[in-house]
Write a protein that holds these residues in place. Structure first.
Motif, PDB file in Angstrom:
ATOM      1  N   SER A  69       0.825  -1.230   0.033  1.00 33.05           N
ATOM      2  CA  SER A  69       0.026   0.004   0.048  1.00 33.05           C
ATOM      3  C   SER A  69       0.521   1.349   0.116  1.00 33.05           C
ATOM      4  CB  SER A  69      -0.851  -0.104   1.191  1.00 33.05           C
ATOM      5  OG  SER A  69       0.016  -0.062   2.448  1.00 33.05           O
ATOM      6  N   VAL A  82      -3.690   0.294  -2.901  1.00 30.31           N
ATOM      7  CA  VAL A  82      -4.624   1.246  -2.610  1.00 30.31           C
ATOM      8  C   VAL A  82      -5.226   1.768  -3.895  1.00 30.31           C
ATOM      9  CG1 VAL A  82      -4.836   3.655  -1.686  1.00 30.31           C
ATOM     10  CG2 VAL A  82      -3.367   2.042  -0.738  1.00 30.31           C
ATOM     11  N   GLY A 172     -16.293   8.402   9.875  1.00 26.19           N
ATOM     12  CA  GLY A 172     -15.026   9.017   9.457  1.00 26.19           C
ATOM     13  C   GLY A 172     -15.292  10.675   9.474  1.00 26.19           C
ATOM     14  N   GLY A 178     -14.407  11.375  -0.657  1.00 27.05           N
ATOM     15  CA  GLY A 178     -13.818  10.073  -0.297  1.00 27.05           C
ATOM     16  C   GLY A 178     -14.580   9.115  -0.988  1.00 27.05           C
ATOM     17  N   GLN A 263      -3.835   6.061   0.860  1.00 30.44           N
ATOM     18  CA  GLN A 263      -3.875   5.522   2.355  1.00 30.44           C
ATOM     19  C   GLN A 263      -5.157   4.469   2.182  1.00 30.44           C
ATOM     20  OE1 GLN A 263      -4.811   8.705   4.937  1.00 30.44           O
ATOM     21  NE2 GLN A 263      -6.990   8.907   4.037  1.00 30.44           N
ATOM     22  N   LEU A 264      -4.813   3.225   3.003  1.00 29.08           N
ATOM     23  CA  LEU A 264      -5.737   1.978   2.865  1.00 29.08           C
ATOM     24  C   LEU A 264      -6.553   2.075   4.238  1.00 29.08           C
ATOM     25  CD1 LEU A 264      -6.597  -0.401   1.229  1.00 29.08           C
ATOM     26  CD2 LEU A 264      -5.016  -1.601   2.785  1.00 29.08           C
ATOM     27  N   SER A 265      -8.103   2.378   3.796  1.00 32.78           N
ATOM     28  CA  SER A 265      -8.811   2.537   5.028  1.00 32.78           C
ATOM     29  C   SER A 265      -9.905   1.933   4.999  1.00 32.78           C
ATOM     30  CB  SER A 265      -9.308   4.023   5.303  1.00 32.78           C
ATOM     31  OG  SER A 265     -10.126   4.134   6.264  1.00 32.78           O
ATOM     32  N   LEU A 266     -10.714   0.948   5.799  1.00 35.61           N
ATOM     33  CA  LEU A 266     -11.971   0.341   5.534  1.00 35.61           C
ATOM     34  C   LEU A 266     -13.229   1.342   5.611  1.00 35.61           C
ATOM     35  CD1 LEU A 266     -11.447  -2.821   7.781  1.00 35.61           C
ATOM     36  CD2 LEU A 266     -11.172  -2.657   5.306  1.00 35.61           C
ATOM     37  N   SER A 267     -12.924   2.665   6.047  1.00 38.46           N
ATOM     38  CA  SER A 267     -14.057   3.587   6.038  1.00 38.46           C
ATOM     39  C   SER A 267     -14.290   4.059   4.685  1.00 38.46           C
ATOM     40  CB  SER A 267     -13.691   4.654   6.990  1.00 38.46           C
ATOM     41  OG  SER A 267     -14.947   5.823   7.169  1.00 38.46           O
ATOM     42  N   MET A 270     -13.493   7.864   4.137  1.00 34.45           N
ATOM     43  CA  MET A 270     -12.187   8.593   3.837  1.00 34.45           C
ATOM     44  C   MET A 270     -11.801   8.507   2.391  1.00 34.45           C
ATOM     45  SD  MET A 270     -11.111   8.819   6.961  1.00 34.45           S
ATOM     46  CE  MET A 270      -9.220   9.082   6.606  1.00 34.45           C
ATOM     47  N   SER A 272      -9.273   8.456  -0.909  1.00 38.83           N
ATOM     48  CA  SER A 272      -8.516   7.185  -1.370  1.00 38.83           C
ATOM     49  C   SER A 272      -8.106   7.475  -2.685  1.00 38.83           C
ATOM     50  CB  SER A 272      -9.644   5.910  -1.437  1.00 38.83           C
ATOM     51  OG  SER A 272      -8.443   4.813  -1.766  1.00 38.83           O
TER      52      SER A 272
END
Length: 326
Positions: A69, A82, A172, A178, A263-267, A270, A272
């Motif tokens: 990532s 990502v 978030g 996002g 950035q790797l986010s589950l939300s 956010m 990406s």
């Protein structure tokens, strides 16, 4: 009309006509075969050229290019996880939002709408398909983004974010940009494509089948669910995957509202990045061979992801056709 007497001259004329028709048919087949091979050659050429352009990135990072990532331009470390994740998530959100709405619009136009309303709504759907993607992106950035940050994002955090297990997907900061915002914009973009395909397919259902169902006491919902959908199921699935292919490769609209953060986010709230947005943002500024090769390698991965999705669609359609035949 009296029959033409069969003479030697008539026989030679028929033979010349038969040879001419055979020659024309042969040229017709050659032209069609050339057109088909041209499509294959263009596809293979695009795949091979992007693979060759990304060979430096693949040889430098190996499989870690797919699993990392990290995207550090200064230190020359690149990973595609990502962008791949952002591309798939935003396209999935778009599909989840667009398919039910497209299905409802297409059924309304084909089964319920009065004639005086059907034409304006169908024309509006076609006009939406003709709007350039950059217009959707600008609208998303300057209109939908602030609206999302001020009204929708707080509500999503308070209510959807409190749902057990899946609440983390909707928690978030209220940025207005996002993955969720990008998915909504993509849903608006692919909606007219899926709707147009569904509407045209629904219109191919024989009227006798629907009238027979109504005569037996079926409701409009039962006719749509038991007659229209089974008759057009394969074509509907094909239209859905056509919209998915459009969402996977979209560039400008996603670039405006996705946030372009590595950035790797589950939300879903956010920022990406997607494969197309990374290429669009950084290709002109790529001053090292490794950076440029990594961007071209991302293009090859986008080609592979799209190809896999379309192949899965073809396999699904073939399986559905076999079931229908059985």
């Amino acid at each position: 009309m009296p029959a033409i007497p069969y003479t030697t001259a008539n026989r030679e004329q028929r033979e010349r006509r038969a040879r001419r028709d055979t020659r024309h048919d042969r040229w017709f087949r050659i032209i069609l075969l050339t057109a088909a091979l041209l499509v294959l050659s263009v596809m293979l050429g695009a795949a091979i050229s992007t693979l060759w352009g990304g060979r430096l990135a693949f040889s430098t990072f190996g499989w870690s290019f797919l699993t990392s990532s990290e995207w550090d331009v200064v230190n020359g470390r690149f990973g595609a996880l990502v962008p791949i994740y952002g591309t798939l998530v935003t396209s999935l959100i778009a599909l989840i939002l667009a398919v039910p709405v497209s299905f409802g619009i297409a059924l309304f136009l084909s089964e319920i709408a009065p004639p005086w309303l059907r034409t304006p709504v169908a024309s509006a759907v076609e006009l939406l398909a003709g709007i350039p993607s950059i217009i959707y992106g600008m609208w998303g950035l300057f209109i939908f983004g602030p609206f999302m940050a001020e009204y929708l994002a707080p509500w999503i955090n308070d209510y959807l974010g409190a749902i057990p297990v899946i609440g983390g997907l909707f928690q978030g900061p209220a940025l207005g940009i996002g993955m969720l915002s990008a998915g909504i914009i993509l849903a608006i973009m692919i909606l007219p494509f899926i709707t147009s395909v569904m509407y045209e397919v629904f219109r191919t259902v024989p009227q006798q089948l629907k009238e027979s169902a109504y005569a037996l006491g079926s409701t409009t919902w039962e006719v749509c669910w038991d007659i229209v959908l089974p008759y057009t199921r394969s074509a509907v699935v094909g239209g859905i995957f056509l919209g998915l292919g459009r969402a996977l490769g979209e560039t400008m609209a996603v670039t405006f509202v996705l946030g372009n953060a590595h950035q790797l986010s589950l939300s879903l709230m956010m920022p990406s990045s997607s494969i197309a947005s990374v290429i669009a943002n950084e290709f002109n500024e790529a001053y090292t061979d490794l950076h440029r090769s990594s961007l071209i390698a991302l293009g090859f991965l986008l080609f592979v992801v799209t190809f896999i999705v379309l192949m899965l669609a073809r396999l699904m359609l073939a399986r559905m056709s076999r079931r229908a035949g059985n």
